[in-house]
Design a protein around this motif. Structure first.
Motif, PDB file in Angstrom:
ATOM      1  N   MET A 151       0.550   0.130   6.640  1.00 45.11           N
ATOM      2  CA  MET A 151       1.960   0.196   6.257  1.00 45.11           C
ATOM      3  C   MET A 151       2.875   0.201   7.477  1.00 45.11           C
ATOM      4  N   THR A 173       5.444   0.368  -1.012  1.00 47.95           N
ATOM      5  CA  THR A 173       4.496  -0.742  -0.960  1.00 47.95           C
ATOM      6  C   THR A 173       4.921  -1.807  -1.963  1.00 47.95           C
ATOM      7  N   CYS A 225      -0.178   1.030  -5.965  1.00 49.47           N
ATOM      8  CA  CYS A 225      -0.635   1.761  -4.775  1.00 49.47           C
ATOM      9  C   CYS A 225      -2.102   2.166  -4.760  1.00 49.47           C
ATOM     10  N   GLU A 248      -4.119  -1.745  -0.344  1.00 51.92           N
ATOM     11  CA  GLU A 248      -4.121  -2.600   0.841  1.00 51.92           C
ATOM     12  C   GLU A 248      -5.307  -2.288   1.746  1.00 51.92           C
TER      13      GLU A 248
END
Length: 288
Positions: free
Chosen positions: A120, A182, A186, A62
């Motif tokens: 997150m 997640t 990852c 991300e």
């Protein structure tokens, strides 16, 4: 011998790299792979990719997607860990906060803006129906900074990888309220565009070596007492490492799916991490 500088977090996920380097597997391919630990995590690695102090990084999915969209001249070349990351949501040992809902307006310790710990926190707030527009952050640089911030009351909670922080929970420094995964693979490997253009053969060789090394981490493990080795090197309890190994899936494929990257982008838009999806060519480079 071609020198390539690579960055990664000093955590158990990166043991395959260190074992391959210690066995001289990269040097046998003409690669002088220089590893740099980044205690500040993904945000610090994104900065290093931007300024050219490293050539490639093992980085949170991300974080690098968001940073490439924001101008980082790099591309994702491979999914490294296919399974999701388990994030612990931590407060100080003596904190008044007991539940996720208690954290609705709490301040958040993050390593830096654009880091996994920030992104997150946004994802978790969104999933729990909290306001994501007015989240309050305290920059702490790294895990040690997170410990200090929660202990001193400078921030209310801190999100970091579940197993890395488990010893702090065991010692009563942190109290874990919950954990969250997640909704995507990852870790990915990202490489600066300049390196992809000028040293593509070296990057191909590196990917080939690490893909071969990852086979040793598939069940049944080809490394004797792998769990004990991980526990010793990363100062973890053996039972925690066994649990982590049981939920971790490595990716040995050379190619990366455009469909997967677009699916991740879709989720990042939904969670307000990025404002809109971009053409996958901006994010991805196939090197096989």
């Amino acid at each position: 011998m071609k020198e390539i500088k690579i960055g990664g977090v000093p955590e158990h996920f990166n043991l395959p790299w260190h074992l391959a380097m210690e066995a001289g597997k990269f040097s046998k391919k003409g690669i002088d792979l220089k590893w740099q630990d980044f205690h500040g995590g993904t945000g610090a690695m994104c900065k290093a990719l931007r300024n050219g102090s490293i050539d490639m990084a093992v980085v949170l999915t991300e974080g690098i997607i968001k940073d490439i969209i924001n101008g980082n001249p790099s591309k994702i070349v491979k999914i490294y860990v296919e399974s999701p990351l388990l994030w612990g949501i931590h407060v100080g040992a003596h904190s008044r906060f007991q539940t996720i809902d208690d954290l609705k307006e709490a301040s958040i310790a993050i390593s830096r803006y654009g880091s996994g710990s920030q992104l997150m926190a946004i994802v978790n707030a969104h999933k729990n129906g909290h306001d994501t527009e007015n989240l309050r952050y305290e920059i702490v640089k790294n895990l040690d900074g997170g410990v200090a911030a929660l202990t001193n009351g400078d921030a209310d909670y801190f999100m970091w990888e579940h197993f890395t922080t488990k010893p702090l929970v065991d010692k009563g420094i942190f109290r874990r309220i919950d954990s969250v995964t997640t909704p995507w693979p990852c870790f990915v490997i990202a490489v600066r565009d300049e390196v992809l253009e000028n040293d593509s053969q070296a990057i191909k060789a590196i990917i080939k070596v690490i893909n071969t090394q990852l086979k040793k981490f598939e069940v049944p493990y080809a490394i004797d007492n792998l769990d004990a080795l991980l526990a010793t090197r990363y100062e973890q309890q053996l039972e925690d490492i066994k649990e982590w190994l049981s939920i971790t899936k490595w990716n040995r494929k050379k190619s990366i799916s455009k469909k997967l990257i677009n699916s991740i982008q879709n989720k990042l838009v939904k969670f307000n991490v990025i404002s809109e999806e971009v053409n996958v060519k901006m994010l991805l480079k196939k090197i096989d």
